[in-house]
Motif scaffolding. Structure first.
Motif, short mmCIF file in Angstrom:
data_model
loop_
_atom_site.label_atom_id
_atom_site.label_comp_id
_atom_site.label_asym_id
_atom_site.label_seq_id
_atom_site.Cartn_x
_atom_site.Cartn_y
_atom_site.Cartn_z
N MET A 98 45.60 -40.09 1.27
CA MET A 98 44.60 -39.49 2.14
C MET A 98 45.30 -38.70 3.24
N THR A 99 44.79 -37.52 3.55
CA THR A 99 45.39 -36.65 4.56
C THR A 99 45.25 -37.26 5.95
N HIS A 100 46.35 -37.20 6.69
CA HIS A 100 46.39 -37.69 8.07
C HIS A 100 46.47 -36.51 9.03
N GLU A 111 59.27 -29.37 5.48
CA GLU A 111 58.68 -30.67 5.15
C GLU A 111 57.56 -30.48 4.13
N PRO A 112 57.78 -30.92 2.88
CA PRO A 112 56.74 -30.73 1.85
C PRO A 112 55.42 -31.42 2.19
N GLY A 113 55.44 -32.48 2.98
CA GLY A 113 54.23 -33.22 3.31
C GLY A 113 53.47 -32.70 4.50
N CYS A 114 54.01 -31.67 5.19
CA CYS A 114 53.33 -31.07 6.35
C CYS A 114 52.51 -29.90 5.85
N ARG A 115 51.19 -29.99 6.01
CA ARG A 115 50.27 -28.97 5.50
C ARG A 115 49.79 -27.98 6.56
N ARG A 116 49.80 -28.41 7.81
CA ARG A 116 49.33 -27.55 8.89
C ARG A 116 49.99 -28.00 10.18
N PHE A 117 50.29 -27.05 11.05
CA PHE A 117 50.89 -27.38 12.34
C PHE A 117 50.46 -26.30 13.33
N ASP A 118 49.35 -26.54 14.01
CA ASP A 118 48.82 -25.58 14.98
C ASP A 118 49.24 -25.99 16.38
N VAL A 119 49.74 -25.02 17.12
CA VAL A 119 50.09 -25.22 18.52
C VAL A 119 49.04 -24.47 19.35
N CYS A 120 48.31 -25.21 20.17
CA CYS A 120 47.26 -24.63 21.02
C CYS A 120 47.69 -24.76 22.48
N ARG A 121 47.29 -23.77 23.26
CA ARG A 121 47.66 -23.77 24.68
C ARG A 121 46.43 -23.44 25.51
N ASP A 122 46.24 -24.17 26.58
CA ASP A 122 45.10 -23.98 27.47
C ASP A 122 45.28 -22.69 28.26
N PRO A 123 44.37 -21.73 28.14
CA PRO A 123 44.53 -20.48 28.89
C PRO A 123 44.40 -20.66 30.40
N ALA A 178 49.55 -27.03 29.59
CA ALA A 178 48.76 -27.91 28.71
C ALA A 178 48.84 -27.39 27.28
N PHE A 179 49.33 -28.24 26.39
CA PHE A 179 49.48 -27.93 24.97
C PHE A 179 48.77 -28.98 24.14
N PHE A 180 48.23 -28.56 23.02
CA PHE A 180 47.57 -29.46 22.08
C PHE A 180 48.06 -29.10 20.68
N LEU A 181 48.52 -30.11 19.94
CA LEU A 181 48.99 -29.90 18.58
C LEU A 181 48.01 -30.51 17.60
N TYR A 182 47.74 -29.78 16.53
CA TYR A 182 46.91 -30.27 15.43
C TYR A 182 47.76 -30.14 14.18
N GLU A 183 48.15 -31.29 13.62
CA GLU A 183 49.04 -31.31 12.48
C GLU A 183 48.39 -32.08 11.33
N LEU A 184 48.53 -31.57 10.11
CA LEU A 184 48.02 -32.27 8.93
C LEU A 184 49.18 -32.63 8.02
N TYR A 185 49.17 -33.89 7.59
CA TYR A 185 50.21 -34.42 6.71
C TYR A 185 49.56 -35.09 5.50
N ASP A 186 50.28 -35.08 4.39
CA ASP A 186 49.75 -35.68 3.16
C ASP A 186 49.39 -37.15 3.33
N ASP A 187 50.21 -37.87 4.10
CA ASP A 187 50.00 -39.32 4.25
C ASP A 187 50.89 -39.84 5.38
N ALA A 188 50.85 -41.14 5.59
CA ALA A 188 51.65 -41.75 6.66
C ALA A 188 53.14 -41.58 6.41
#
Length: 97
Positions: free
Chosen positions: A1-3, A34-46, A51-61
């Motif tokens: 399951m995607t984490h 990293e084959p298990g890293c599907r997404r890695f978004d770096v967000c910054r508060d304008p 202030a930074f926020f990361l949204y990362e998707l991985y195949d599993d734990a």
């Protein structure tokens, strides 16, 4: 399951631009190496340059564990550790498609 890994940073103002460059490099390396890293978004508060926020998707734990053990993450973490005023990490399971 995607984490989903959600990371919220507050960076010292004088280090915000350095952090922006370092996290962008880390994101590129994570996606490229990293084959298990599907997404890695770096967000910054304008409204708050530190202030930074990361949204990362991985195949599993295991993929998250591999990310945290990777040389590029360890280098990033060592480089930026003293720049961080606050850091919060949460892991979620992706419920949608």
């Amino acid at each position: 399951m995607t984490h989903a890994l959600l990371v919220d940073f507050q960076i010292k103002p004088e280090r915000a631009e350095d952090f922006a460059r370092a996290i962008a490099r880390n994101a590129r390396r994570s996606l490229g190496d990293e084959p298990g890293c599907r997404r890695f978004d770096v967000c910054r508060d304008p409204a708050d340059a530190g202030a930074f926020f990361l949204y990362e998707l991985y195949d599993d734990a295991d993929a998250i564990a591999a990310h945290l053990a990777s040389a590029h993450f360890r280098e990033f973490d060592a480089l930026t550790r003293d720049w961080v005023q606050r850091k919060a990490v949460r892991t979620w399971l992706l419920a949608g498609p």
